[in-house]
Enzyme design. Structure first.
Site, PDB file in Angstrom:
ATOM      1  CG  ASN C  69      -5.479   1.478 -12.813  1.00 32.25           C
ATOM      2  OD1 ASN C  69      -4.916   1.741 -11.943  1.00 32.25           O
ATOM      3  ND2 ASN C  69      -6.893   2.266 -13.098  1.00 32.25           N
ATOM      4  N   GLY C  72      -1.333   1.621  -8.128  1.00 32.69           N
ATOM      5  CA  GLY C  72      -0.996   1.689  -6.734  1.00 32.69           C
ATOM      6  C   GLY C  72      -0.250   3.090  -6.362  1.00 32.69           C
ATOM      7  CG  LEU C  73      -2.013   6.458  -5.636  1.00 34.75           C
ATOM      8  CD1 LEU C  73      -2.441   7.055  -4.353  1.00 34.75           C
ATOM      9  CD2 LEU C  73      -2.317   7.608  -6.566  1.00 34.75           C
ATOM     10  CG  ASN C 128      -7.707   9.668  -5.730  1.00 31.81           C
ATOM     11  OD1 ASN C 128      -8.720   9.163  -5.392  1.00 31.81           O
ATOM     12  ND2 ASN C 128      -6.721   8.763  -6.308  1.00 31.81           N
ATOM     13  CB  CYS C 131      -5.943   6.360  -0.791  1.00 40.23           C
ATOM     14  SG  CYS C 131      -5.394   7.652  -1.976  1.00 40.23           S
ATOM     15  CB  ILE C 192     -17.035   8.361 -10.519  1.00 38.03           C
ATOM     16  CG1 ILE C 192     -17.087   7.333 -11.801  1.00 38.03           C
ATOM     17  CG2 ILE C 192     -18.273   8.640 -10.137  1.00 38.03           C
ATOM     18  CD1 ILE C 192     -18.092   6.340 -12.229  1.00 38.03           C
ATOM     19  CB  THR C 194     -11.578   3.053 -11.035  1.00 37.01           C
ATOM     20  OG1 THR C 194     -10.699   2.938  -9.761  1.00 37.01           O
ATOM     21  CG2 THR C 194     -10.720   3.667 -12.169  1.00 37.01           C
ATOM     22  N   GLY C 218     -13.129   2.905 -18.076  1.00 38.11           N
ATOM     23  CA  GLY C 218     -13.308   2.801 -19.592  1.00 38.11           C
ATOM     24  C   GLY C 218     -14.890   2.900 -19.813  1.00 38.11           C
TER      25      GLY C 218
HETATM   26  C1  FMN Z   1      -4.213   3.610 -15.424  1.00 38.69           C
HETATM   27  C2  FMN Z   1      -4.715   4.615 -14.438  1.00 38.69           C
HETATM   28  C3  FMN Z   1      -4.546   5.065 -13.609  1.00 38.69           C
HETATM   29  C4  FMN Z   1      -5.123   6.092 -12.609  1.00 38.69           C
HETATM   30  N1  FMN Z   1      -4.489   6.614 -11.611  1.00 38.69           N
HETATM   31  C5  FMN Z   1      -5.290   7.596 -10.886  1.00 38.69           C
HETATM   32  C6  FMN Z   1      -4.594   8.618 -10.261  1.00 38.69           C
HETATM   33  O1  FMN Z   1      -3.356   8.574  -9.776  1.00 38.69           O
HETATM   34  N2  FMN Z   1      -5.544   9.529  -9.379  1.00 38.69           N
HETATM   35  C7  FMN Z   1      -6.648   9.430  -9.599  1.00 38.69           C
HETATM   36  O2  FMN Z   1      -7.449  10.276  -8.899  1.00 38.69           O
HETATM   37  N3  FMN Z   1      -7.417   8.744 -10.518  1.00 38.69           N
HETATM   38  C8  FMN Z   1      -6.506   7.969 -11.371  1.00 38.69           C
HETATM   39  N4  FMN Z   1      -7.277   6.977 -12.085  1.00 38.69           N
HETATM   40  C9  FMN Z   1      -8.862   7.294 -12.290  1.00 38.69           C
HETATM   41  C10 FMN Z   1      -8.918   8.190 -13.585  1.00 38.69           C
HETATM   42  O3  FMN Z   1      -8.633   9.385 -13.289  1.00 38.69           O
HETATM   43  C11 FMN Z   1     -10.446   8.104 -13.736  1.00 38.69           C
HETATM   44  O4  FMN Z   1     -11.214   8.715 -12.711  1.00 38.69           O
HETATM   45  C12 FMN Z   1     -11.071   7.009 -13.989  1.00 38.69           C
HETATM   46  O5  FMN Z   1     -10.433   5.838 -14.794  1.00 38.69           O
HETATM   47  C13 FMN Z   1     -12.675   7.112 -14.683  1.00 38.69           C
HETATM   48  O6  FMN Z   1     -12.456   7.358 -16.018  1.00 38.69           O
HETATM   49  P1  FMN Z   1     -12.318   6.707 -17.379  1.00 38.69           P
HETATM   50  O7  FMN Z   1     -13.257   5.678 -17.247  1.00 38.69           O
HETATM   51  O8  FMN Z   1     -12.347   7.640 -18.486  1.00 38.69           O
HETATM   52  O9  FMN Z   1     -10.920   6.033 -17.413  1.00 38.69           O
HETATM   53  C14 FMN Z   1      -6.511   6.190 -12.887  1.00 38.69           C
HETATM   54  C15 FMN Z   1      -7.085   5.576 -14.092  1.00 38.69           C
HETATM   55  C16 FMN Z   1      -6.367   4.691 -14.780  1.00 38.69           C
HETATM   56  C17 FMN Z   1      -6.975   3.916 -16.066  1.00 38.69           C
END
Ligand code: FMN
Ligand code: FAD
Ligand code: FAD
Ligand code: FMN
Ligand code: FES
Ligand code: FES
Lengths: 303, 244, 303, 244
Positions: C69, C72-73, C128, C131, C192, C194, C218
């Site tokens: 993904n 971009g916040l 977070n 950035c 963690i 991504t 994922g």
């Molecule tokens: C679509 C999407 C948007 C995300 N937006 C944020 C965010 O705004 N702030 C943040 O700290 N992490 C964000 N993340 C990261 C997730 O919170 C998480 O740390 C990361 O996806 C790993 O977990 P997962 O493997 O279960 O997806 C986002 C992840 C995804 C998939």
């Protein structure tokens, strides 16, 4: 007729498909499955100065779309490889091979490279710098640009063969390491080695791998490998062998578009021993579909 | 060593969590009892190694216990094709067994003993079989062994069937000389056998595997004759080479 | 009755299952699927000082066992969140929420934290730091221990709520960053975020994501996340929220055995909106199977 | 918005690489034509968004083109269950269509026009349909539209059937006033319509999606009324809010 050939530092390969070090042994087992001379080349099991038994078992753990290994560079040592294994290999593999070497000190890398320099079978020396540097308190060669450069320069001094440095993805900036290797004279970059990963057995409540952690690879890591190849291709001017999660002809094309001149297929060989053959057969069909005549034309197309 | 696509003929529960899977396809790659096959199961990265239980031209039988997600998924398949690598590992050496071998199987280690027993009987040897389980509901293949015309002793840890105790306890009840022994089962059982029996033995080991055909060094073990790959130089090791 | 409760810095959660920031919005969509009050808590979409539209589209690419993904916040800005969204959220979510904040300067983090400090709905502020730091030439806060510590200390100064720092896995040594945060006063670590990943469309020969690269997450990343949680759990003495690739009750148990006190489920929510409910229902059964009475007993069991 | 497990009733090729998939299951979550469903396909991480073509109590019809690995896998399914999220997105607003709307579909954008057309006819409106394809082998659903009793004009880029050219060329041949227009198809087609037609329009957009139900912000676009999520606030946008 589609042209699948690619050139790595003057070495012309019939196609870009190369089984990755550690997943193909010395080719002896795979030749029972198919004629391995169809391959572009193959990278043999990482060799160290002395013979190594490697790590305690269990050394293998399964993951979603991948696996963890902790072989610990089991190999018979560079002398046995040069004097026994390479001559035997000559009877069934007729192309130049990629000689993968490991080491825990600069001197060890130099010793291995020196011994391989005179072997006509060796097309490229691939220097796996992911091992911890025992002389520098276990800091990884691959996570320190100075150490990576030092190994590169030292190996370059003792061999005329093309030297490819194999990078670890477990770093903040892989471009920094790649650049340091290029500046130190590397002829090419092999990337990536495994990500550090772990699994726990929830019944015993202990790590599955005896050494706790290991190297995570397989299809799951492809997006990370692709990104890193793309970044490094935008930074260095030497060829890149793209490695990590490759399992299909589509993956090969995608990796080449990211900037790889050739690719290596690792863990997938272990679950599907025919994968490299399948890919080599599929490539011309996919090229037809995508209107590619010469595979080398697409190198870095997405940059 | 060969890749074969087998058709599932049947897949039935024969004891608690234990299934007998019959497959049809090319078995010409199998050369000795005690070899194993490596089964691709949809959705899993690695294949699952399972011993050959029995085979003839065109059909293969294996027996597996559901212990995790892979074997669980396998147990739910009723038909279809399976991608299997066959003829893996060395298997038992029949000549070394001698005329009157003792065959010992423990739990999920029982299946390869059946194929071995059958080949021995065909070769006119006179094997004796001792198989151990935890309790009555776990027991399988008693009748099948007996149909081969061999003496078959059962041991159960809780004594609910046969001799109470381990296979070693059952062996003590046999006042007889054996030409050698062959065994497959949990490592503590193999060690107990090797500690108790003075005759030569062939022991089958398990290890977590990636390839199963000797390429990755995932399954190495140290022996008195250097390092060996359980999947290729084993799974059967001679009792005198094992380092416990 | 199995006890699923866990405590994060004094905040007692009914269970350790928390949807991860960015994959649950503000809960409004998910409440149509199930009663979200069954959750331990949830972490809302990362909020910045000013409203942001985010990155150009395409922002999504599919991968083997995961996705990339590049949102971009996108968010309405901290003021709208505090004055409009939180009051609305109070009508359907009755538990303390985790407020995830992003920022491109220390001042931005401080501003967001300050504004959230007075909200009774916020149980934990999750910072977070992935950035890029625009004031320091785009260097990532999360890859520099000094920058990470600076943000931590600054945020701690303006709020009495527990402050959890969310770490990026794209670093050479995550333990170094975690330790720096702990020393600077962090109450906990979320990890963690991504991995940086990429995909290329082989038909157009261009990166699929408009911004070229994005965050890979994922199921595929679970072994990396687990390893890092295990490493950090062995290094710091503050609670860890384990995140990365969690999709089943087994994953939750495994992550807790690695040292996590609670977990967050991210991308899996997007493909299976019921995943958190499924996990919460499955956990007691799995605990029975594994003879676990109190879930918090297994935290760090594999260490 | 609802998760439903549908049974595959049929899945047949109706044009070059285009399949019509009939499903049976609970369709109560669907509230308007132009909404879409999001289909889980085994082995793929993300669901695949596909427009509702037609539905009634207990059955759902969708039409999809094989363009990649997911739709390829879907095209091979002959029976079984599919995990689908239904009732996603806003859909077309029938009231805003007026009495004599023009419906325009291009390629894989034709299917939602069918459901819309049907509902309009049921509501006693008098729609006119213009659908565009590349060439004759791509054409589908001409007869189905005609069965609804509406005038249906085909345009093909190569002129192998109907008007030669784009849908805009076909529309020029219609010397008539429309109350509004509704369209679905490739973005250049939507833009061409918006540039040519001065009446109000409802346009359906595509974007790469993760969730498809508004939670992830994967599919945002800027409109004159602020940012919108194609999956939730769309896929149908009004012509006057679109920023090209
Ligand atoms: C679509 C999407 C948007 C995300 N937006 C944020 C965010 O705004 N702030 C943040 O700290 N992490 C964000 N993340 C990261 C997730 O919170 C998480 O740390 C990361 O996806 C790993 O977990 P997962 O493997 O279960 O997806 C986002 C992840 C995804 C998939
Ligand atoms: C040579 C050999 C022969 C075998 N023969 C039989 C047999 O005839 N019948 C039978 O029931 N079992 C046999 N096993 C054990 C069988 O391989 C495992 O029970 C099975 O792999 C478990 O898979 P799972 O997915 O259910 O378990 P999971 O724990 O979910 O599997 C996870 C991973 O660990 C591996 N693994 C788990 N347990 C073992 C084990 N004991 N040995 C090796 N790898 C393991 C799996 O292969 C997989 O890679 C044999 C093992 C070996 C090495
Ligand atoms: C609201 C909506 C309605 C749609 N309705 C229809 C329809 O009725 N009939 C039809 O044939 N197609 C329709 N599409 C397009 C359809 O979603 C894609 O063709 C399909 O997802 C391709 O999947 P794939 O695995 O074959 O392709 P791949 O390229 O292998 O897919 C890889 C990823 O990209 C995504 N993707 C690829 N193309 C598109 C696209 N055009 N739009 C959105 N995501 C895409 C996939 O969903 C997947 O996540 C619709 C798309 C949207 C957004
Ligand atoms: C079992 C195994 C052993 C490996 N041994 C080596 C090795 O000796 N030297 C080396 O440079 N890389 C080694 N690797 C790493 C691979 O060569 C490759 O870089 C990595 O696995 C990523 O590719 P993949 O995802 O295709 O497996 C090994 C990998 C595996 C799975
Ligand atoms: S499992 Fe690969 S060598 Fe034995
Ligand atoms: S796809 Fe997730 S918000 Fe639209």
């Amino acid at each position: 007729m589609k042209d699948l050939s690619v050139i790595l530092s003057g070495l012309k390969l019939d196609n870009p498909v190369i089984p990755a070090s550690g997943t193909f042994g010395y080719g002896a087992e795979f030749k029972n499955f198919y004629d391995i001379n169809i391959l572009g080349s193959f990278s043999f099991k990482g060799t160290t100065q002395e013979p190594r038994f490697g790590n305690p078992t269990p050394r293998i753990a399964e993951c979603e779309s991948g696996m963890i290994n902790s072989i610990g560079l089991q190999n018979p040592g560079i002398e046995a490889v040069v004097s026994e294994i390479l001559p035997k290999m000559a009877t069934y593999f007729k192309k130049p091979v990629i000689a993968n070497i490991g080491g825990f000190s600069v001197a060890e890398f130099v010793c291995c490279a020196e011994m391989l320099d005179s072997s006509p079978q060796v097309g490229i020396i691939e220097v796996n710098i992911s091992c911890p540097n025992l002389h520098k308190g276990g800091r990884n060669f691959a996570s320190d640009p100075l150490a990576a450069a030092e190994v590169t320069a030292a190996v370059k001094k003792v061999t005329d063969k093309p030297v490819y440095i194999k990078l670890s993805p477990n770093v903040t900036s892989i471009t920094e390491i790649a650049k340091a290797c290029e500046d130190a004279g590397a002829d090419g970059i092999s990337m990536i080695n495994t990500l550090v990963g772990m699994r726990i057995d929830i019944k015993t409540r202990k790590p599955i791998i005896a050494n706790k952690m290991g190297g995570f690879s397989g299809r799951a890591i492809f997006p990370v490998a692709l990104r890193m190849v793309y970044e490094v291709a935008g930074t260095v001017n030497i060829p890149i062998i793209g490695i990590g999660g490759i399992a299909t002809a589509r993956d090969v094309i995608e990796m080449m578009m990211a900037g790889a001149t050739a690719v290596q297929v690792g863990a997938e060989n272990l679950r599907n021993p025919y994968v490299c053959k399948d890919i080599i057969e599929e490539l011309p069909k996919l090229m037809e579909e995508l209107k590619i005549e010469k595979l080398s034309d697409i190198i870095g197309a997405a940059l | 060593m060969k890749q074969v696509f087998f058709e599932i003929a049947s897949n039935i529960l024969i004891a608690d969590k234990v299934y007998e899977l019959k497959l049809s396809g090319d078995t010409s790659g199998i050369t000795a009892p005690g070899q194993f096959v490596n089964i691709m199961i949809g959705g899993f990265f690695l294949r699952r190694p399972i011993s050959v239980c029995d085979w003839d031209d065109g059909s293969l039988k294996i027996i597996y216990k559901v212990v995790g997600e892979g074997t669980e998924a396998l147990s739910k398949m009723e038909n279809g094709r399976l991608d299997i690598l066959v003829g893996l590992g060395n298997g038992y050496n029949l000549t070394e067994c001698g005329k009157t071998p003792l065959l010992v199987g423990g739990g999920a280690g029982v299946p390869p003993m059946y194929g071995l027993c059958k080949k021995l009987v065909e070769a006119e040897a006179l094997p004796t079989v001792v198989i151990g389980f935890n309790k009555a509901v776990d027991v399988f293949y008693k009748a099948e062994f007996e149909e081969l015309g061999v003496q078959t002793i059962i041991a159960t840890a809780d004594g609910s069937i046969g001799v109470k105790g381990f296979v070693t306890d059952a062996i003590k009840t046999l006042d007889r000389e054996f030409s050698s022994y062959c065994a497959c089962g949990p490592e503590p059982m193999l060690k107990a056998l090797s500690d108790t029996l003075t005759i030569k033995g062939q022991l089958s080991f398990e290890e977590r595997m990636a390839c199963g055909f000797g390429a990755c060094m995932g399954c190495s073990c140290k022996t008195r004759y250097g390092s060996k790959r359980i999947c290729r130089d084993g799974p059967v090791l001679r009792s005198d080479e094992v380092i416990w």
